[in-house]
Write a protein that holds these residues in place. Structure first.
Motif, short mmCIF file in Angstrom:
data_model
loop_
_atom_site.label_atom_id
_atom_site.label_comp_id
_atom_site.label_asym_id
_atom_site.label_seq_id
_atom_site.Cartn_x
_atom_site.Cartn_y
_atom_site.Cartn_z
N ASP A 58 0.95 -1.17 0.06
CA ASP A 58 -0.03 0.02 0.05
C ASP A 58 0.93 1.31 0.13
O ASP A 58 0.80 2.15 -0.63
CB ASP A 58 -1.02 0.07 1.25
N GLU A 89 2.51 1.97 -3.42
CA GLU A 89 1.70 2.36 -4.36
C GLU A 89 1.58 4.01 -4.20
O GLU A 89 1.83 4.60 -5.26
CB GLU A 89 0.35 1.39 -4.51
N ARG A 90 1.48 4.31 -3.11
CA ARG A 90 1.32 5.85 -2.77
C ARG A 90 2.50 6.82 -3.10
O ARG A 90 2.52 7.73 -3.75
CB ARG A 90 0.80 5.96 -1.31
N GLU A 104 2.64 9.48 -5.77
CA GLU A 104 2.98 10.82 -5.56
C GLU A 104 4.21 11.50 -6.25
O GLU A 104 4.37 12.34 -6.33
CB GLU A 104 3.03 10.94 -3.89
N ALA A 159 0.98 10.18 -0.29
CA ALA A 159 -0.53 10.24 -0.48
C ALA A 159 -0.77 10.18 -1.92
O ALA A 159 0.04 10.97 -2.76
CB ALA A 159 -0.88 11.55 0.16
N TYR A 160 -1.70 9.79 -2.34
CA TYR A 160 -2.30 9.89 -3.55
C TYR A 160 -2.33 11.65 -4.08
O TYR A 160 -2.86 12.32 -3.22
CB TYR A 160 -3.51 9.34 -3.98
N ASP A 194 -12.78 6.83 -9.04
CA ASP A 194 -12.18 6.16 -7.62
C ASP A 194 -10.96 7.27 -7.30
O ASP A 194 -9.81 7.30 -8.25
CB ASP A 194 -11.37 4.77 -8.11
N THR A 225 -8.51 6.68 -5.60
CA THR A 225 -6.90 6.19 -5.35
C THR A 225 -6.49 6.07 -6.75
O THR A 225 -5.38 5.53 -6.93
CB THR A 225 -7.08 4.74 -4.58
N LYS A 226 -7.59 6.25 -7.95
CA LYS A 226 -6.95 6.04 -9.06
C LYS A 226 -7.06 7.22 -10.03
O LYS A 226 -6.47 7.26 -11.17
CB LYS A 226 -7.89 5.06 -9.92
N TRP A 273 -5.41 9.80 -9.79
CA TRP A 273 -4.11 10.41 -10.44
C TRP A 273 -3.47 9.73 -11.67
O TRP A 273 -2.78 10.35 -12.27
CB TRP A 273 -3.08 10.26 -9.25
#
Lengths: 276, 276
Positions: A54, A57-58, A62, A262-263, B194, B196-197, B199
């Motif tokens: 997790d 991925e962020r 970023e 963070a995204y 979404d 989280t997607k 970006w």
């Protein structure tokens, strides 16, 4: 996400080498478990790998921080296995692994940080070094490949290099995997005896093993001289693979957590777009 | 290990684009399942990933063959997801992933194969290209970044370049992930919706989507012109992720199998060594 406090009982605090420490590897317990249970290790590892996935991925989304993980240790300390487990949690696209072997003639024609600098990860990446510029104060010292005067001033070079990287947005985590002499014997013997592992072994490994005490002195001084507040070494007991994996996983996860990746926000106008 | 026969019902045979084919993507079924069942896909995928892991370890140990996997497809075709699943089976150390984005000024100052050649995998490695030199006959063509006369002669350059690589020990597998226009719409919409997607999405993606037919023509001609006996394209139906993963996994496993990678013999004198 609230900033995470440093857990005093976490591996990050327990295994971090204080700047200027006087590490004594002869008295270090490479089989230590810190009260962790092997029975729980599979579950614990799955949890930390999920955290790592997790966080990575962020971090990748970023693209604000680079993370450099340096893995060192004597032959058979478990560098490859550690990298396999940890990098396995990550998207391989954001996780370049650089393996530094004996330098090529072109590399030798440059300063020793030249080849290393080229492989420093970009923002968003978690770059893993399997061996590193630290070989230039380890094997180079043990074999007298350059005079002491030359390798000794490298501690200062390396501190400066890592300071520059940190100032420019690279988070550095250095892992020293510590096995003891008997554990190395057992692992070498297994390589000799197992036909699917025999290719990893060459008779030169025994000549290196014979220099155990020289390597120990070189490792100790490396840890003392180059563990800094900005680029710490972690001294990881590595006789037990399950404990080593947990320790490394938790150190990395806590390090990434502290970056609070963070995204990023969507580009202007994206939210609410209807795709036709 | 006995050499494996080509399975006529295997994806390697089913999806391979014949040299000089006249591919018609408008009539290609991007949701095809070839009689495979989604319910069995998790088990089937686990099996092929285990095969891939074993083959990659031998390939790495042997260090005799390089394998180059090129992944292409329109935006949202699943390039990243495919790479994640497949590379996840491999030791990350032997699996460099190169992602080719818009060229830098330095890259643009060189021929278009220059940056690509640098990232071709070494013996023992399975190198994965996320996009590649094929962008130089795709986006470059669709946007008219160079005149037709220039991009058109690149098919010949590329065939020659890939022939040289093959002659020098690089096995090339090219994967074209085919989704249809409606599937891209659904995937883009999901990215927008979404948080989280989000970006991953930028408004420019819609401008590219508007050129769907231009891209289709460029893809078709690329497949026709550059699928060769030595460096074949595979046309992978990619609307369904589970089918895409199975197909790609099996194509790669069968390709690696054919190289019959084997653990190398031990160095002289290793067998029977007793480590003290």
């Amino acid at each position: 996400m609230a900033p995470k406090k440093v857990d005093r009982n976490g591996f990050q605090a327990l295994l971090r080498v204080k700047p200027g420490a006087k590490v004594d590897l002869a008295r270090f317990d490479c089989g230590a478990t810190f009260g962790r249970e092997k029975d729980a290790a599979t579950d614990d590892l799955a949890k930390v790998l999920a955290r790592l996935a997790d966080l990575q991925e962020r971090l990748w989304a970023e693209a604000a921080h680079a993370v450099l993980v340096v893995v060192q240790g004597i032959d058979a300390a478990g560098k490859d296995g550690t990298i396999r487990v940890i990098a396995g949690a990550f998207n391989p696209q954001g996780t370049p692994v650089a393996s530094f072997k004996a330098p090529t003639p072109l590399e030798l024609a440059h300063d020793y940080l030249w080849r290393v600098h080229q492989r420093v990860p970009a923002k968003g990446e978690i770059g893993i070094f399997n061996r590193s510029h630290y070989e230039d104060v380890l094997i180079v010292r043990v074999h007298g490949l350059v005079p002491e005067k030359r390798w000794r001033r490298r501690y200062e070079h390396i501190r400066s290099f890592e300071k520059m990287l940190t100032d420019e947005g690279v988070t550095i985590v250095k892992l020293f995997l510590a096995i003891d002499r008997d554990e190395q014997r057992a692992r070498f013997q297994e390589r000799v005896d197992d036909p699917t592992k025999r290719w990893k072994f060459n008779p030169g490994d025994l000549a290196e093993r014979a220099r155990w005490d020289d390597y120990r002195a070189a490792f100790e001084e490396m840890l003392d001289e180059t563990s800094t507040a900005y680029a710490p070494w972690y001294l990881v007991p590595a006789n037990r693979n399950w404990l080593r994996n947990l320790a490394v996983g938790e150190i990395l996860a806590d390090t990434l957590d502290a970056l609070k990746p963070a995204y990023p926000p969507a580009a202007p106008g994206v939210e609410g777009t209807r795709v036709e």
